[in-house]
Design an enzyme around this catalytic site. Sequence first.
Site, PDB file in Angstrom:
ATOM      1  N   ARG A 186       0.870  -1.311   0.053  1.00  0.00           N
ATOM      2  CA  ARG A 186       0.120  -0.107  -0.201  1.00  0.00           C
ATOM      3  C   ARG A 186       0.969   1.095   0.025  1.00  0.00           C
ATOM      4  O   ARG A 186       1.654   1.336   1.115  1.00  0.00           O
ATOM      5  CB  ARG A 186      -0.912   0.056   1.127  1.00  0.00           C
ATOM      6  CG  ARG A 186      -1.470   1.521   1.395  1.00  0.00           C
ATOM      7  CD  ARG A 186      -2.578   1.179   2.642  1.00  0.00           C
ATOM      8  NE  ARG A 186      -3.907   0.708   1.926  1.00  0.00           N
ATOM      9  CZ  ARG A 186      -4.921   0.730   2.542  1.00  0.00           C
ATOM     10  NH1 ARG A 186      -5.168   1.402   3.678  1.00  0.00           N
ATOM     11  NH2 ARG A 186      -5.963  -0.008   2.154  1.00  0.00           N
ATOM     12  N   HIS A 243      -7.658   1.094  -6.029  1.00  0.00           N
ATOM     13  CA  HIS A 243      -7.816   0.099  -5.090  1.00  0.00           C
ATOM     14  C   HIS A 243      -8.432  -1.248  -5.474  1.00  0.00           C
ATOM     15  O   HIS A 243      -9.604  -1.606  -5.053  1.00  0.00           O
ATOM     16  CB  HIS A 243      -8.714   0.757  -3.873  1.00  0.00           C
ATOM     17  CG  HIS A 243      -8.483   0.095  -2.548  1.00  0.00           C
ATOM     18  ND1 HIS A 243      -7.576  -1.155  -2.158  1.00  0.00           N
ATOM     19  CD2 HIS A 243      -9.299   0.305  -1.515  1.00  0.00           C
ATOM     20  CE1 HIS A 243      -7.887  -1.390  -0.984  1.00  0.00           C
ATOM     21  NE2 HIS A 243      -8.760  -0.384  -0.518  1.00  0.00           N
ATOM     22  N   GLN A 251     -10.244  -4.139  -2.869  1.00  0.00           N
ATOM     23  CA  GLN A 251     -11.295  -3.894  -2.471  1.00  0.00           C
ATOM     24  C   GLN A 251     -12.675  -3.907  -3.489  1.00  0.00           C
ATOM     25  O   GLN A 251     -13.490  -4.527  -3.164  1.00  0.00           O
ATOM     26  CB  GLN A 251     -11.453  -2.030  -2.195  1.00  0.00           C
ATOM     27  CG  GLN A 251     -12.672  -1.545  -1.611  1.00  0.00           C
ATOM     28  CD  GLN A 251     -13.077  -2.222  -0.169  1.00  0.00           C
ATOM     29  OE1 GLN A 251     -12.075  -2.023   0.414  1.00  0.00           O
ATOM     30  NE2 GLN A 251     -14.318  -2.658  -0.188  1.00  0.00           N
ATOM     31  N   ASP A 299     -17.584   6.713  -0.661  1.00  0.00           N
ATOM     32  CA  ASP A 299     -16.407   6.679   0.021  1.00  0.00           C
ATOM     33  C   ASP A 299     -16.126   8.167   0.724  1.00  0.00           C
ATOM     34  O   ASP A 299     -16.785   9.143   0.447  1.00  0.00           O
ATOM     35  CB  ASP A 299     -15.200   6.240  -0.882  1.00  0.00           C
ATOM     36  CG  ASP A 299     -13.950   6.052  -0.218  1.00  0.00           C
ATOM     37  OD1 ASP A 299     -13.879   5.734   1.061  1.00  0.00           O
ATOM     38  OD2 ASP A 299     -12.887   5.914  -1.007  1.00  0.00           O
ATOM     39  N   CYS A 351     -16.444   1.188   1.254  1.00  0.00           N
ATOM     40  CA  CYS A 351     -15.296   0.346   1.556  1.00  0.00           C
ATOM     41  C   CYS A 351     -14.781   0.393   3.286  1.00  0.00           C
ATOM     42  O   CYS A 351     -14.039  -0.498   3.600  1.00  0.00           O
ATOM     43  CB  CYS A 351     -14.108   0.569   0.659  1.00  0.00           C
ATOM     44  SG  CYS A 351     -13.561   2.524   0.831  1.00  0.00           S
ATOM     45  N   ARG A 408     -13.165  -8.712   1.877  1.00  0.00           N
ATOM     46  CA  ARG A 408     -11.823  -8.541   1.703  1.00  0.00           C
ATOM     47  C   ARG A 408     -10.937  -9.884   2.093  1.00  0.00           C
ATOM     48  O   ARG A 408     -10.207 -10.072   0.943  1.00  0.00           O
ATOM     49  CB  ARG A 408     -11.214  -7.444   2.474  1.00  0.00           C
ATOM     50  CG  ARG A 408     -11.765  -6.125   2.344  1.00  0.00           C
ATOM     51  CD  ARG A 408     -11.297  -5.440   1.004  1.00  0.00           C
ATOM     52  NE  ARG A 408     -10.147  -5.381   0.802  1.00  0.00           N
ATOM     53  CZ  ARG A 408      -9.524  -4.620   1.367  1.00  0.00           C
ATOM     54  NH1 ARG A 408      -9.921  -3.250   1.836  1.00  0.00           N
ATOM     55  NH2 ARG A 408      -7.927  -4.292   0.977  1.00  0.00           N
TER      56      ARG A 408
END
Length: 308
Positions: A107, A134, A137, A225, A266, A294
């Site tokens: 990340r 991402h 996700q 988000d 998320c 996830r």
Amino acid sequence: MNHFLDIHKTDPAALRSIIDSAAAMKSARQGRSRGAPDDDQPLEGQMVALIFEKPSTRTRVSFDVGVRQMGGQTMLLSGQEMQLGHGETIADTARVLSRYVDLIMIRTFDESVLIEMAEYADVPVINGLTDRTHPCQIMADILTFEEHRGPITGKKVVWSGDGNNVCASFLHAAGQFGFDLTFTGPAQLDPEAEFIELARAAGVRITIERDPHKAVEGADLVVTDTWVSMHDSQSAKERRHNMLRPYQVNSALMAAAKPDALFMHCLPAHREEEATSGVMDGPHSVVFDEAENRLHAQKAVMRWCLGV
Ligand code: CP
Ligand code: NVA
């Protein structure tokens, strides 16, 4: 060797096999405690490096638990504590890590770090979020949607708010899985034109609609988000909040979607900002299924990367 760098860079057949494998592995674990090993131990003898240059709760814990369930071992590394944060090149770091570990999840901020890591590593590299995308996700989100509503192909997804990194991976998924996506948000925060064009080139309908209530008409899924991502400057917070407030997902907005529309986020969420608690905890919400998935989706991603 299979890197998992982005959804649009991964073959649609591979994406489908990852989702199916995640669903099968999830169902094989029904009723087991979280720490119990899977029957199959495909990662036995494998070491996975988990590198974080930004904070994380879900990505960190779900990768770590997933590797352990499959019989592998993990090493958690923070960018700041590595030489990476003190000037060693990404290429050298990739070459060195490849002598110790079998798989790297990273990340990071700029996606060039991820791309360089993959270019110089001799082992697969997984994108655990960059400023731009991402993908892990959205693999979890596809799994979640299909568990609740069946195939996502041909459905209508509405993204309300900031056209950010998570939105970008949803656009990639629209093209690869074949669903329509409507973006509703302020023009200053539109998703990247390149990603919109990419999805359109795959033959799906990508619509920009500034009126959130019009946008969600006929929606099978409404997604939002945070209004300020980890890579956004805190000084822009107030300006972003002012621009994004009309795009809050609240019960009035959900009522304008299909009656059985799902709501996704998320997480982490800022309750009463991008989404109200009424929606987060309401009947449309599947946010904690997304968080659980996830784990299952990434286990399947890791197996695909390693070919095990
Ligand atoms: N959704 C997500 O990636 O969460 P974390 O930042 O907690 O990993
Ligand atoms: N858009 C958010 C997602 C966090 C999982 C961020 O980048 O901070």
